[in-house]
Scaffold this motif. Structure first.
Motif, PDB file in Angstrom:
ATOM      1  N   SER A  19     -25.657  48.103 -51.163  1.00  0.00           N
ATOM      2  CA  SER A  19     -24.677  47.030 -50.982  1.00  0.00           C
ATOM      3  C   SER A  19     -23.792  46.847 -52.206  1.00  0.00           C
ATOM      4  O   SER A  19     -22.677  46.335 -52.080  1.00  0.00           O
ATOM      5  CB  SER A  19     -25.395  45.712 -50.675  1.00  0.00           C
ATOM      6  N   ALA A  56     -24.283  48.335 -38.036  1.00  0.00           N
ATOM      7  CA  ALA A  56     -23.013  47.620 -38.165  1.00  0.00           C
ATOM      8  C   ALA A  56     -22.340  47.944 -39.491  1.00  0.00           C
ATOM      9  O   ALA A  56     -21.108  48.094 -39.562  1.00  0.00           O
ATOM     10  CB  ALA A  56     -23.250  46.111 -38.044  1.00  0.00           C
ATOM     11  N   ALA A  57     -23.124  48.071 -40.566  1.00  0.00           N
ATOM     12  CA  ALA A  57     -22.547  48.423 -41.863  1.00  0.00           C
ATOM     13  C   ALA A  57     -21.961  49.827 -41.839  1.00  0.00           C
ATOM     14  O   ALA A  57     -20.908  50.083 -42.438  1.00  0.00           O
ATOM     15  CB  ALA A  57     -23.619  48.311 -42.945  1.00  0.00           C
ATOM     16  N   HIS A  58     -22.623  50.748 -41.154  1.00  0.00           N
ATOM     17  CA  HIS A  58     -22.080  52.105 -41.038  1.00  0.00           C
ATOM     18  C   HIS A  58     -20.770  52.107 -40.257  1.00  0.00           C
ATOM     19  O   HIS A  58     -19.837  52.846 -40.594  1.00  0.00           O
ATOM     20  CB  HIS A  58     -23.104  53.012 -40.359  1.00  0.00           C
ATOM     21  N   ALA A  59     -20.678  51.268 -39.235  1.00  0.00           N
ATOM     22  CA  ALA A  59     -19.437  51.197 -38.465  1.00  0.00           C
ATOM     23  C   ALA A  59     -18.302  50.577 -39.270  1.00  0.00           C
ATOM     24  O   ALA A  59     -17.125  50.849 -39.010  1.00  0.00           O
ATOM     25  CB  ALA A  59     -19.666  50.390 -37.181  1.00  0.00           C
ATOM     26  N   ALA A  60     -18.635  49.753 -40.267  1.00  0.00           N
ATOM     27  CA  ALA A  60     -17.617  49.092 -41.102  1.00  0.00           C
ATOM     28  C   ALA A  60     -17.425  49.808 -42.430  1.00  0.00           C
ATOM     29  O   ALA A  60     -17.092  49.165 -43.424  1.00  0.00           O
ATOM     30  CB  ALA A  60     -18.014  47.636 -41.339  1.00  0.00           C
ATOM     31  N   HIS A  61     -17.585  51.135 -42.440  1.00  0.00           N
ATOM     32  CA  HIS A  61     -17.495  51.869 -43.713  1.00  0.00           C
ATOM     33  C   HIS A  61     -16.086  51.852 -44.294  1.00  0.00           C
ATOM     34  O   HIS A  61     -15.915  52.084 -45.493  1.00  0.00           O
ATOM     35  CB  HIS A  61     -17.950  53.315 -43.508  1.00  0.00           C
ATOM     36  N   ARG A  62     -15.074  51.569 -43.479  1.00  0.00           N
ATOM     37  CA  ARG A  62     -13.706  51.500 -44.005  1.00  0.00           C
ATOM     38  C   ARG A  62     -13.397  50.165 -44.670  1.00  0.00           C
ATOM     39  O   ARG A  62     -12.328  50.007 -45.252  1.00  0.00           O
ATOM     40  CB  ARG A  62     -12.703  51.755 -42.877  1.00  0.00           C
ATOM     41  N   HIS A  63     -14.292  49.235 -44.558  1.00  0.00           N
ATOM     42  CA  HIS A  63     -14.125  47.911 -45.178  1.00  0.00           C
ATOM     43  C   HIS A  63     -15.308  47.692 -46.130  1.00  0.00           C
ATOM     44  O   HIS A  63     -16.355  47.184 -45.714  1.00  0.00           O
ATOM     45  CB  HIS A  63     -14.069  46.818 -44.115  1.00  0.00           C
ATOM     46  N   VAL A  76     -17.076  44.126 -46.297  1.00  0.00           N
ATOM     47  CA  VAL A  76     -17.810  43.788 -45.081  1.00  0.00           C
ATOM     48  C   VAL A  76     -19.083  44.616 -44.989  1.00  0.00           C
ATOM     49  O   VAL A  76     -20.170  44.103 -44.653  1.00  0.00           O
ATOM     50  CB  VAL A  76     -16.926  44.007 -43.842  1.00  0.00           C
ATOM     51  N   ARG A  77     -18.966  45.895 -45.294  1.00  0.00           N
ATOM     52  CA  ARG A  77     -20.148  46.767 -45.297  1.00  0.00           C
ATOM     53  C   ARG A  77     -21.186  46.268 -46.288  1.00  0.00           C
ATOM     54  O   ARG A  77     -22.391  46.235 -46.002  1.00  0.00           O
ATOM     55  CB  ARG A  77     -19.719  48.187 -45.646  1.00  0.00           C
ATOM     56  N   LEU A 106     -23.003  43.120 -44.984  1.00  0.00           N
ATOM     57  CA  LEU A 106     -23.959  43.443 -43.926  1.00  0.00           C
ATOM     58  C   LEU A 106     -25.227  44.061 -44.505  1.00  0.00           C
ATOM     59  O   LEU A 106     -26.347  43.702 -44.099  1.00  0.00           O
ATOM     60  CB  LEU A 106     -23.308  44.391 -42.920  1.00  0.00           C
TER      61      LEU A 106
END
Length: 354
Positions: free
Chosen positions: A213, A146-153, A156-157, A160
């Motif tokens: 993080s 999930a953190a990899h999918a939110a790399h643009r934020h 949020v990354r 996670l």
């Protein structure tokens, strides 16, 4: 000194060591953005690892002398120590919102875990250890995806990854408590080797995930997330597998839920403050401050100049504004006075034409 007092003292020193390690990790992450293995070449990173190792060692000894429900909430003091230490040593001051969030998270967490009543020391069966290890590994892996999918934020990354680190640290503490209980029961070392290996893997994963993080999200949000998730996970395991329960029956359960809401609210404050600060920083970096506008003439003068340029007559009170002539761009037609001047000097005009 009693065993309980020694456990409290070791937990406090452990929290200070963890806070120092977190500050150094954040500084290394901030100075080496986008460089995967650069921290390994930094002495500050290895110092942070040494501080984290010291904190973990003291935490293990504290778990041997005190109950899990006492040692884990004292670990929440890490963020309380980290904010003033960061202001003193690295001149990084947290805002008022971050302080309120830190206090709310710490007070809510301390209240939540103070309502947990500890029972006699228990160990985990082999099947329970395997199930807990598999569940932890799956949860950490899902948070990483999930953190990899939110790399643009980045924030949020960061949250996670901090959740994954907190879960790894919390289950490592649970396994550590289990090993400490088994040692008191004279369990053979070879029988505890798999649990010790799981502790080593979870601790290393927690350190690496917490380091990741801090990249692009500062100190407050990831540290508070790890500080909250770590003891909450450990307390959940203690309630379900170690026979612990909330004090004061139904009233204690309601108070525990209220404390959990307070801790979550503090975490939200820390995260939203960081998001607002990051948004303002990105806006300035992309657009920059607006360039000052060139001074313009008053509206009356602009209107007169416009009328003159439109050809309102030779007797206009305001002469037409001079227009710079650019190469390759035809100039405006000459005025009538200029045409009369050229007609008085035909030879000069012919000479120019030739």
């Amino acid at each position: 000194m009693s065993a309980l007092a020694l456990s409290v003292l070791l937990s406090l020193v452990s929290a200070v060591a963890y806070a120092g390690g977190a500050i150094l990790q954040e500084r290394v992450a901030a100075t080496t953005p986008g460089q995967g293995y650069a921290p390994l070449r930094r002495g500050a990173w290895w110092t942070a690892i040494a501080l984290n190792g010291l904190g973990a060692l003291l935490h293990v000894v504290a778990l041997a002398y005190g109950p899990l429900s006492l040692v884990q909430p004292l670990g929440a003091l890490t963020i309380v120590f980290a904010l003033p230490m960061a202001a003193v040593f690295v001149r990084r001051r947290a805002g008022a919102t971050a302080w309120r969030g830190a206090v709310m998270a710490t007070v809510g967490l301390a209240g939540l875990l103070s309502l947990t009543s500890s029972s006699d020391s228990q160990s985990l069966a082999d099947a329970e250890r395997v199930m807990l290890g598999l569940a932890t590994g799956g949860g950490v892996l899902a948070l990483m995806v999930a953190a990899h999918a939110a790399h643009r934020h980045p924030v949020v990354r960061s949250v996670l990854l901090a959740c994954a680190a907190g879960a790894a640290f919390g289950i490592a503490s649970v396994f550590t408590k289990t090993v400490a209980v088994d040692w008191d029961r004279d369990v053979a070392f070879l029988e505890q080797a798999p649990t010790l290996g799981a502790i080593a893997v979870l601790a290393a994963a927690g350190v690496l995930l917490s380091q990741a993080s801090y990249r692009g999200a500062g100190l407050a949000a990831p540290l508070s997330t790890v500080t909250v998730v770590n003891p909450v996970v450990a307390a959940a395991v203690g309630l379900t597998l170690f026979g612990e329960s909330f004090r004061h029956g139904v009233a204690g359960t309601v108070l525990a839920l209220a404390c959990g809401v307070v801790a979550a609210g503090g975490l939200v404050l820390l995260t939203t403050e960081r998001i607002a600060r990051e948004t303002s920083t990105v806006t300035v970096a992309q657009g920059g401050p607006a360039a000052p506008a060139a001074p313009t003439a008053p509206a009356t003068e602009r209107g007169r100049a416009h009328k003159s340029a439109a050809g309102t007559g030779e007797g206009s009170a305001t002469p037409p504004a001079a227009t710079p002539v650019l190469p390759g761009v035809p100039s405006q037609p000459p005025s009538s006075a200029h045409r009369r001047s050229r007609s008085r000097h035909p030879r000069r005009r012919e000479h120019i034409a030739s």
